[in-house]
Design a protein around this motif. Structure first.
Motif, PDB file in Angstrom:
ATOM      1  N   ARG A 217       4.438   6.037 -22.915  1.00  0.00           N
ATOM      2  CA  ARG A 217       4.089   7.246 -22.173  1.00  0.00           C
ATOM      3  C   ARG A 217       5.320   7.718 -21.405  1.00  0.00           C
ATOM      4  NH1 ARG A 217      -1.478   7.839 -21.121  1.00  0.00           N
ATOM      5  NH2 ARG A 217      -2.651   6.838 -22.793  1.00  0.00           N
ATOM      6  N   THR A 218       5.421   9.022 -21.216  1.00  0.00           N
ATOM      7  CA  THR A 218       6.488   9.576 -20.394  1.00  0.00           C
ATOM      8  C   THR A 218       5.997   9.681 -18.958  1.00  0.00           C
ATOM      9  OG1 THR A 218       7.406  10.855 -22.226  1.00  0.00           O
ATOM     10  CG2 THR A 218       7.991  11.558 -19.995  1.00  0.00           C
ATOM     11  N   VAL A 219       6.751   9.094 -18.038  1.00  0.00           N
ATOM     12  CA  VAL A 219       6.435   9.173 -16.613  1.00  0.00           C
ATOM     13  C   VAL A 219       7.726   9.552 -15.905  1.00  0.00           C
ATOM     14  CG1 VAL A 219       5.481   7.995 -14.603  1.00  0.00           C
ATOM     15  CG2 VAL A 219       4.702   7.353 -16.894  1.00  0.00           C
ATOM     16  N   ILE A 220       7.816  10.786 -15.416  1.00  0.00           N
ATOM     17  CA  ILE A 220       9.063  11.268 -14.844  1.00  0.00           C
ATOM     18  C   ILE A 220       9.388  10.530 -13.541  1.00  0.00           C
ATOM     19  CG2 ILE A 220       8.899  13.524 -15.954  1.00  0.00           C
ATOM     20  CD1 ILE A 220       7.900  14.680 -13.324  1.00  0.00           C
ATOM     21  N   PHE A 221      10.637  10.599 -13.162  1.00  0.00           N
ATOM     22  CA  PHE A 221      11.197   9.793 -12.081  1.00  0.00           C
ATOM     23  C   PHE A 221      10.380   9.824 -10.784  1.00  0.00           C
ATOM     24  CE2 PHE A 221      14.437   9.512  -8.579  1.00  0.00           C
ATOM     25  CZ  PHE A 221      14.628   8.145  -8.657  1.00  0.00           C
ATOM     26  N   PRO A 222      10.087  10.993 -10.182  1.00  0.00           N
ATOM     27  CA  PRO A 222       9.328  10.959  -8.916  1.00  0.00           C
ATOM     28  C   PRO A 222       7.956  10.316  -9.078  1.00  0.00           C
ATOM     29  CG  PRO A 222      10.286  13.131  -9.295  1.00  0.00           C
ATOM     30  CD  PRO A 222      10.421  12.373 -10.579  1.00  0.00           C
ATOM     31  N   THR A 223       7.277  10.613 -10.179  1.00  0.00           N
ATOM     32  CA  THR A 223       5.964  10.012 -10.418  1.00  0.00           C
ATOM     33  C   THR A 223       6.090   8.508 -10.552  1.00  0.00           C
ATOM     34  OG1 THR A 223       5.283  12.025 -11.598  1.00  0.00           O
ATOM     35  CG2 THR A 223       3.920  10.058 -11.890  1.00  0.00           C
ATOM     36  N   ARG A 224       7.077   8.070 -11.321  1.00  0.00           N
ATOM     37  CA  ARG A 224       7.259   6.630 -11.549  1.00  0.00           C
ATOM     38  C   ARG A 224       7.572   5.898 -10.257  1.00  0.00           C
ATOM     39  NH1 ARG A 224      11.934   4.959 -13.528  1.00  0.00           N
ATOM     40  NH2 ARG A 224      12.295   6.980 -14.525  1.00  0.00           N
ATOM     41  N   MET A 225       8.398   6.488  -9.407  1.00  0.00           N
ATOM     42  CA  MET A 225       8.728   5.848  -8.130  1.00  0.00           C
ATOM     43  C   MET A 225       7.484   5.734  -7.241  1.00  0.00           C
ATOM     44  SD  MET A 225      11.894   4.875  -8.026  1.00  0.00           S
ATOM     45  CE  MET A 225      11.512   4.339  -9.700  1.00  0.00           C
ATOM     46  N   ASN A 226       6.645   6.750  -7.253  1.00  0.00           N
ATOM     47  CA  ASN A 226       5.443   6.698  -6.429  1.00  0.00           C
ATOM     48  C   ASN A 226       4.390   5.760  -7.005  1.00  0.00           C
ATOM     49  OD1 ASN A 226       5.644   8.495  -3.983  1.00  0.00           O
ATOM     50  ND2 ASN A 226       6.376   9.909  -5.552  1.00  0.00           N
ATOM     51  N   VAL A 227       4.316   5.656  -8.330  1.00  0.00           N
ATOM     52  CA  VAL A 227       3.426   4.656  -8.932  1.00  0.00           C
ATOM     53  C   VAL A 227       3.926   3.257  -8.593  1.00  0.00           C
ATOM     54  CG1 VAL A 227       2.576   3.687 -11.098  1.00  0.00           C
ATOM     55  CG2 VAL A 227       2.652   6.157 -10.796  1.00  0.00           C
ATOM     56  N   GLN A 228       5.229   3.072  -8.585  1.00  0.00           N
ATOM     57  CA  GLN A 228       5.808   1.772  -8.229  1.00  0.00           C
ATOM     58  C   GLN A 228       5.423   1.394  -6.801  1.00  0.00           C
ATOM     59  OE1 GLN A 228      10.008   0.983  -9.374  1.00  0.00           O
ATOM     60  NE2 GLN A 228      10.344   0.573  -7.198  1.00  0.00           N
ATOM     61  N   LEU A 229       5.485   2.361  -5.900  1.00  0.00           N
ATOM     62  CA  LEU A 229       5.093   2.123  -4.511  1.00  0.00           C
ATOM     63  C   LEU A 229       3.588   1.866  -4.426  1.00  0.00           C
ATOM     64  CD1 LEU A 229       6.346   2.084  -1.665  1.00  0.00           C
ATOM     65  CD2 LEU A 229       5.832   4.519  -1.493  1.00  0.00           C
ATOM     66  N   LEU A 230       2.830   2.608  -5.197  1.00  0.00           N
ATOM     67  CA  LEU A 230       1.381   2.434  -5.236  1.00  0.00           C
ATOM     68  C   LEU A 230       0.999   1.048  -5.733  1.00  0.00           C
ATOM     69  CD1 LEU A 230      -1.484   3.641  -5.056  1.00  0.00           C
ATOM     70  CD2 LEU A 230      -1.121   4.589  -7.347  1.00  0.00           C
ATOM     71  N   ALA A 231       1.761   0.523  -6.691  1.00  0.00           N
ATOM     72  CA  ALA A 231       1.455  -0.771  -7.298  1.00  0.00           C
ATOM     73  C   ALA A 231       1.590  -1.931  -6.314  1.00  0.00           C
ATOM     74  CB  ALA A 231       2.358  -1.018  -8.502  1.00  0.00           C
ATOM     75  N   GLU A 232       2.218  -1.694  -5.171  1.00  0.00           N
ATOM     76  CA  GLU A 232       2.335  -2.744  -4.158  1.00  0.00           C
ATOM     77  C   GLU A 232       1.004  -2.971  -3.437  1.00  0.00           C
ATOM     78  OE1 GLU A 232       5.491  -1.638  -1.568  1.00  0.00           O
ATOM     79  OE2 GLU A 232       7.032  -1.666  -3.137  1.00  0.00           O
ATOM     80  N   ALA A 233       0.093  -2.009  -3.544  1.00  0.00           N
ATOM     81  CA  ALA A 233      -1.216  -2.135  -2.901  1.00  0.00           C
ATOM     82  C   ALA A 233      -2.192  -2.827  -3.831  1.00  0.00           C
ATOM     83  CB  ALA A 233      -1.746  -0.754  -2.510  1.00  0.00           C
ATOM     84  N   GLY A 234      -3.253  -3.373  -3.253  1.00  0.00           N
ATOM     85  CA  GLY A 234      -4.250  -4.069  -4.053  1.00  0.00           C
ATOM     86  C   GLY A 234      -5.568  -3.352  -4.170  1.00  0.00           C
ATOM     87  N   SER A 235      -5.716  -2.258  -3.414  1.00  0.00           N
ATOM     88  CA  SER A 235      -6.963  -1.497  -3.438  1.00  0.00           C
ATOM     89  C   SER A 235      -6.696  -0.122  -2.849  1.00  0.00           C
ATOM     90  CB  SER A 235      -8.047  -2.203  -2.623  1.00  0.00           C
ATOM     91  OG  SER A 235      -7.704  -2.201  -1.235  1.00  0.00           O
ATOM     92  N   ALA A 236      -7.682   0.768  -2.966  1.00  0.00           N
ATOM     93  CA  ALA A 236      -7.532   2.099  -2.386  1.00  0.00           C
ATOM     94  C   ALA A 236      -7.358   2.013  -0.873  1.00  0.00           C
ATOM     95  CB  ALA A 236      -8.749   2.958  -2.739  1.00  0.00           C
ATOM     96  N   GLY A 237      -8.160   1.170  -0.226  1.00  0.00           N
ATOM     97  CA  GLY A 237      -8.049   1.012   1.220  1.00  0.00           C
ATOM     98  C   GLY A 237      -6.707   0.438   1.628  1.00  0.00           C
ATOM     99  N   ASP A 238      -6.216  -0.519   0.860  1.00  0.00           N
ATOM    100  CA  ASP A 238      -4.917  -1.124   1.149  1.00  0.00           C
ATOM    101  C   ASP A 238      -3.809  -0.090   0.997  1.00  0.00           C
ATOM    102  OD1 ASP A 238      -2.980  -3.080   1.689  1.00  0.00           O
ATOM    103  OD2 ASP A 238      -2.798  -3.635  -0.428  1.00  0.00           O
ATOM    104  N   CYS A 239      -3.915   0.755  -0.017  1.00  0.00           N
ATOM    105  CA  CYS A 239      -2.930   1.814  -0.230  1.00  0.00           C
ATOM    106  C   CYS A 239      -2.887   2.757   0.962  1.00  0.00           C
ATOM    107  CB  CYS A 239      -3.257   2.579  -1.508  1.00  0.00           C
ATOM    108  SG  CYS A 239      -2.280   4.088  -1.718  1.00  0.00           S
ATOM    109  N   VAL A 240      -4.050   3.175   1.433  1.00  0.00           N
ATOM    110  CA  VAL A 240      -4.128   4.095   2.562  1.00  0.00           C
ATOM    111  C   VAL A 240      -3.550   3.454   3.820  1.00  0.00           C
ATOM    112  CG1 VAL A 240      -5.719   5.281   4.127  1.00  0.00           C
ATOM    113  CG2 VAL A 240      -6.042   5.439   1.645  1.00  0.00           C
TER     114      VAL A 240
END
Length: 266
Positions: free
Chosen positions: A194-217
């Motif tokens: 899949r193509t995931v452009i740079f800003p999206t990929r960086m934010n998904v990478q940051l998102l992946a550090e969380a374990g749940s929606a509440g943890d992300c928030v």
């Protein structure tokens, strides 16, 4: 003698990370239409530039949390909710009884809002609901590099998606809507599936550090907001796109060849 063009005008934009925890911690990604001129076919979060209607003062009677934000944030949050409605059929709203909106977003009405034929505020009036501005948490803020022909000052917001709504792409700007675990998005990007452009990929990478929606928030609320304006740096014979090291993404130096390849994706 060559002329240096001034940087393009920066336009405000908003993007939303819609999150859920069942059946797993996932984020809603939409696939851009292949006929779009930039990053066609890429996986992105629902979002886009703000419209004049997003700043209508009449929204005060149709939003929860209106008093909590200044005029800029009100317009950006309304834009983020509108874009999620247009592109994915998810409406971050509540009834006058305070219950989450759980209806199905009419695709014909969504298309009319997208084309500018029907004001979004009229749809909300007709439904008898209020937008949940205070449900959105600032996740990050990215500004398009100066050398790009189109530039945006994009605010990313994170929010737990309403559990009783079903995501559906709009068929125009987006051709698919898919719930994907953040780690799987990164794997698909690295594997070239899949193509995931740079800003999206960086934010998904940051998102992946969380374990749940509440943890992300919670992480987003605790993280200092450092606007990210990527810059091109030359190292040896190669050019890299770098971002501020204190923005929460760590030390990032992305080869410009990869950036160019993602932008041309089809």
């Amino acid at each position: 003698m060559s002329e240096t063009r001034p940087p393009a005008e920066i336009r405000p934009a908003a993007t939303v990370l819609l999150l859920r925890d069942a059946p797993a911690f996932e984020v809603l990604m939409v696939k851009r239409h292949h006929q779009i001129d930039f990053a066609s076919g890429a996986l992105v979060f629902p979002g886009g530039k703000t419209h004049a209607g997003d700043h209508d003062p009449a929204w005060a009677a149709h939003c929860r949390g209106w008093e909590q934000f200044d005029a800029e944030q009100r317009g950006l949050r309304i834009a983020a909710i509108r874009e999620a409605y247009e592109e994915a059929g998810i409406l971050m709203a509540e009834g006058l009884d305070g219950a989450d909106f759980a209806g199905v977003s009419d695709p014909v009405v969504r298309a009319a809002v997208d084309r500018g034929e029907t004001p979004f505020i009229d749809v909300i009036r007709e439904l008898g609901v209020r937008l949940r501005l205070d449900a959105l948490t600032v996740f990050s803020r990215w500004i398009t590099p100066t050398m790009m022909p189109k530039r945006f000052d994009t605010w990313f917001y994170a929010v737990a998606a309403p559990p009783d709504q079903v995501a559906a792409c709009d068929g125009r700007e987006t051709v698919d809507a898919e719930w994907i675990p953040p780690g799987e998005v990164l794997r698909l990007a690295e594997a070239g599936e899949r193509t995931v452009i740079f800003p999206t990929r960086m934010n998904v990478q940051l998102l992946a550090e969380a374990g749940s929606a509440g943890d992300c928030v919670r992480r987003a609320e605790a993280r200092p907001l450092v606007p990210v304006l990527p810059e091109v740096k030359v190292r040896g014979e190669r050019r890299f796109l770098v971002i501020p090291p204190d923005a929460g993404y760590g030390e990032v130096a992305e080869p410009m060849e990869r950036i160019a390849s993602e932008s041309r994706a089809g």
